[in-house]
Design a protein around this motif. Structure first.
Motif, PDB file in Angstrom:
ATOM      1  N   ILE A 211      56.501  37.715  24.425  1.00  0.00           N
ATOM      2  CA  ILE A 211      56.779  39.098  24.829  1.00  0.00           C
ATOM      3  C   ILE A 211      55.516  39.697  25.431  1.00  0.00           C
ATOM      4  O   ILE A 211      54.470  39.779  24.776  1.00  0.00           O
ATOM      5  CB  ILE A 211      57.238  39.948  23.627  1.00  0.00           C
ATOM      6  CG1 ILE A 211      58.483  39.323  22.972  1.00  0.00           C
ATOM      7  CG2 ILE A 211      57.532  41.374  24.070  1.00  0.00           C
ATOM      8  CD1 ILE A 211      58.958  40.065  21.736  1.00  0.00           C
ATOM      9  N   LEU A 212      55.597  40.105  26.684  1.00  0.00           N
ATOM     10  CA  LEU A 212      54.493  40.773  27.365  1.00  0.00           C
ATOM     11  C   LEU A 212      54.790  42.265  27.365  1.00  0.00           C
ATOM     12  O   LEU A 212      55.777  42.712  27.970  1.00  0.00           O
ATOM     13  CB  LEU A 212      54.341  40.265  28.798  1.00  0.00           C
ATOM     14  CG  LEU A 212      54.242  38.741  28.982  1.00  0.00           C
ATOM     15  CD1 LEU A 212      53.962  38.415  30.459  1.00  0.00           C
ATOM     16  CD2 LEU A 212      53.182  38.131  28.087  1.00  0.00           C
ATOM     17  N   VAL A 213      53.949  43.020  26.696  1.00  0.00           N
ATOM     18  CA  VAL A 213      54.173  44.453  26.544  1.00  0.00           C
ATOM     19  C   VAL A 213      53.437  45.231  27.636  1.00  0.00           C
ATOM     20  O   VAL A 213      52.214  45.125  27.787  1.00  0.00           O
ATOM     21  CB  VAL A 213      53.704  44.925  25.155  1.00  0.00           C
ATOM     22  CG1 VAL A 213      53.909  46.436  25.002  1.00  0.00           C
ATOM     23  CG2 VAL A 213      54.450  44.179  24.052  1.00  0.00           C
TER      24      VAL A 213
ATOM     25  N   ASN B  50      49.403  38.476  36.949  1.00  0.00           N
ATOM     26  CA  ASN B  50      49.156  38.072  35.560  1.00  0.00           C
ATOM     27  C   ASN B  50      50.437  37.619  34.867  1.00  0.00           C
ATOM     28  O   ASN B  50      50.407  36.715  34.023  1.00  0.00           O
ATOM     29  CB  ASN B  50      48.518  39.223  34.786  1.00  0.00           C
ATOM     30  CG  ASN B  50      47.082  39.467  35.210  1.00  0.00           C
ATOM     31  OD1 ASN B  50      46.417  38.574  35.714  1.00  0.00           O
ATOM     32  ND2 ASN B  50      46.611  40.686  35.031  1.00  0.00           N
ATOM     33  N   ILE B  51      51.548  38.226  35.233  1.00  0.00           N
ATOM     34  CA  ILE B  51      52.825  37.775  34.675  1.00  0.00           C
ATOM     35  C   ILE B  51      53.124  36.359  35.161  1.00  0.00           C
ATOM     36  O   ILE B  51      53.543  35.486  34.394  1.00  0.00           O
ATOM     37  CB  ILE B  51      53.964  38.733  35.067  1.00  0.00           C
ATOM     38  CG1 ILE B  51      53.702  40.142  34.510  1.00  0.00           C
ATOM     39  CG2 ILE B  51      55.311  38.213  34.557  1.00  0.00           C
ATOM     40  CD1 ILE B  51      54.675  41.190  34.998  1.00  0.00           C
TER      41      ILE B  51
ATOM     42  N   ILE C  12      56.155  36.016  41.176  1.00  0.00           N
ATOM     43  CA  ILE C  12      56.852  34.813  41.644  1.00  0.00           C
ATOM     44  C   ILE C  12      55.893  33.924  42.433  1.00  0.00           C
ATOM     45  O   ILE C  12      55.871  32.699  42.274  1.00  0.00           O
ATOM     46  CB  ILE C  12      58.069  35.208  42.490  1.00  0.00           C
ATOM     47  CG1 ILE C  12      59.090  35.948  41.610  1.00  0.00           C
ATOM     48  CG2 ILE C  12      58.705  33.986  43.142  1.00  0.00           C
ATOM     49  CD1 ILE C  12      60.199  36.620  42.382  1.00  0.00           C
ATOM     50  N   ALA C  13      55.065  34.547  43.284  1.00  0.00           N
ATOM     51  CA  ALA C  13      54.111  33.769  44.068  1.00  0.00           C
ATOM     52  C   ALA C  13      53.092  33.069  43.172  1.00  0.00           C
ATOM     53  O   ALA C  13      52.756  31.904  43.386  1.00  0.00           O
ATOM     54  CB  ALA C  13      53.394  34.684  45.066  1.00  0.00           C
ATOM     55  N   MET C  14      52.615  33.760  42.140  1.00  0.00           N
ATOM     56  CA  MET C  14      51.613  33.171  41.249  1.00  0.00           C
ATOM     57  C   MET C  14      52.206  32.074  40.369  1.00  0.00           C
ATOM     58  O   MET C  14      51.526  31.124  40.010  1.00  0.00           O
ATOM     59  CB  MET C  14      50.987  34.265  40.379  1.00  0.00           C
ATOM     60  CG  MET C  14      49.934  33.762  39.404  1.00  0.00           C
ATOM     61  SD  MET C  14      48.530  32.933  40.201  1.00  0.00           S
ATOM     62  CE  MET C  14      47.651  34.348  40.873  1.00  0.00           C
TER      63      MET C  14
ATOM     64  N   LEU D 232      45.250  37.946  30.239  1.00  0.00           N
ATOM     65  CA  LEU D 232      46.579  37.721  29.684  1.00  0.00           C
ATOM     66  C   LEU D 232      46.960  36.244  29.690  1.00  0.00           C
ATOM     67  O   LEU D 232      47.408  35.687  28.680  1.00  0.00           O
ATOM     68  CB  LEU D 232      47.601  38.549  30.474  1.00  0.00           C
ATOM     69  CG  LEU D 232      49.057  38.432  30.066  1.00  0.00           C
ATOM     70  CD1 LEU D 232      49.250  38.813  28.601  1.00  0.00           C
ATOM     71  CD2 LEU D 232      49.921  39.320  30.967  1.00  0.00           C
ATOM     72  N   ALA D 233      46.781  35.584  30.822  1.00  0.00           N
ATOM     73  CA  ALA D 233      47.179  34.173  30.920  1.00  0.00           C
ATOM     74  C   ALA D 233      46.347  33.289  30.006  1.00  0.00           C
ATOM     75  O   ALA D 233      46.865  32.328  29.422  1.00  0.00           O
ATOM     76  CB  ALA D 233      47.071  33.689  32.367  1.00  0.00           C
ATOM     77  N   GLN D 234      45.054  33.605  29.860  1.00  0.00           N
ATOM     78  CA  GLN D 234      44.217  32.816  28.951  1.00  0.00           C
ATOM     79  C   GLN D 234      44.728  32.904  27.522  1.00  0.00           C
ATOM     80  O   GLN D 234      44.785  31.910  26.802  1.00  0.00           O
ATOM     81  CB  GLN D 234      42.771  33.318  29.001  1.00  0.00           C
ATOM     82  CG  GLN D 234      42.016  32.946  30.263  1.00  0.00           C
ATOM     83  CD  GLN D 234      40.647  33.582  30.295  1.00  0.00           C
ATOM     84  OE1 GLN D 234      40.460  34.707  29.838  1.00  0.00           O
ATOM     85  NE2 GLN D 234      39.673  32.863  30.841  1.00  0.00           N
ATOM     86  N   ALA D 235      45.089  34.110  27.110  1.00  0.00           N
ATOM     87  CA  ALA D 235      45.592  34.297  25.744  1.00  0.00           C
ATOM     88  C   ALA D 235      46.887  33.532  25.529  1.00  0.00           C
ATOM     89  O   ALA D 235      47.091  32.869  24.508  1.00  0.00           O
ATOM     90  CB  ALA D 235      45.792  35.785  25.468  1.00  0.00           C
ATOM     91  N   VAL D 236      47.787  33.599  26.507  1.00  0.00           N
ATOM     92  CA  VAL D 236      49.054  32.872  26.411  1.00  0.00           C
ATOM     93  C   VAL D 236      48.794  31.371  26.354  1.00  0.00           C
ATOM     94  O   VAL D 236      49.417  30.639  25.576  1.00  0.00           O
ATOM     95  CB  VAL D 236      49.976  33.225  27.594  1.00  0.00           C
ATOM     96  CG1 VAL D 236      51.223  32.343  27.592  1.00  0.00           C
ATOM     97  CG2 VAL D 236      50.376  34.690  27.532  1.00  0.00           C
TER      98      VAL D 236
END
Length: 243
Positions: free
Chosen positions: A6-8, A15-16, A46-48, A146-150
């Motif tokens: 869940i991304l708040v 980043n998403i 979508i591109a990322m 964010l991506a590092q944490a995920v």
């Protein structure tokens, strides 16, 4: 059953998308978004996501509040680097995912909650979780994107299902000592010298490219020290027979 990610209130589409890639690296596919700043769908996300990870975004669900995004969750972990006045278990990613795997095996549904990029989760968000995940990083610079944490939490979730660890440096899985760079260089020198004397590198204008290709071949081979001795011995024997 895999965890829900869940991304708040995520702020940037990039980043998403990067978070989706990190999820898929470790087999996580269920993303839920809470009130994304720039709406949804987001073309930058979508591109990322780049290819296969796009399927994570294709099935992402959007909710107006965290409480609604947690509608089927039995136990939730909130990721935050900041100290909180809330009394909750504080776990490393490894501890949290060990606990999470046990809860999932018992039939529970767990969620991994990540906050917005600028300030992270608010206390109201953390209050809805059962435990806190904090990554033990440099205290002078504890911030992760964010991506590092995920990625970190996803790795800990999937580590038991990942391929076996690489062989220890300098030794192959069968226990044979790996040839050193110097040993391979000497082997390449030996063969190049003898092949040159035998007229192998012909015509002369192609010799540099042929030598480069051969040296690259030697460096690619996963040779042991025993292998290099065999190749040296083979070459010496061929020369003796030729003489």
């Amino acid at each position: 059953m895999e965890p829900v990610v869940i991304l708040v209130r995520p702020q940037m589409g990039e980043n998403i998308g990067a978070a989706a890639r990190a999820m898929l690296n470790f087999g996580l596919t269920e993303m839920r978004l809470v009130d994304p700043r720039d709406g949804w769908p987001n073309p930058r996300a979508i591109a990322m996501a780049s290819g296969a990870a796009g399927k994570v975004l294709d099935h992402a669900r959007v909710f107006p509040t965290l409480a609604e995004a947690m509608f089927d969750v039995d136990y939730a972990y909130a990721t935050t680097a900041r100290g909180r006045e809330l009394t909750k278990p504080v776990l490393t990613p490894a501890q949290a995912m060990q606990d999470g795997r046990a809860r999932t095996a018992a039939g529970g549904r767990i969620a991994l909650i990540f906050g917005p990029e600028r300030a992270g989760l608010e206390n109201d968000d953390v209050a809805r979780a059962n435990a806190i995940i904090t990554v033990p990083v440099n205290p002078d610079f504890p911030s992760l994107n964010l991506a590092q944490a995920v990625l970190l939490v996803g790795y800990e979730w999937s580590r038991d299902a990942l391929p076996p660890e690489p062989a220890p440096h300098g030794r192959r899985p069968d226990g044979e000592a790996t040839a050193t760079r110097i040993e391979i260089e000497k082997l390449a020198d030996h063969w190049e010298e003898r092949l040159d004397a035998a007229g192998f590198f012909f015509p002369a204008e192609k010799a540099p490219a042929m030598k480069l290709t051969l040296r690259n071949l030697w460096s690619r081979l996963p040779l042991t020290r025993a292998d290099t001795r065999i190749f040296h011995g083979m070459l010496r024997q061929l020369i003796r027979k030729a003489d």
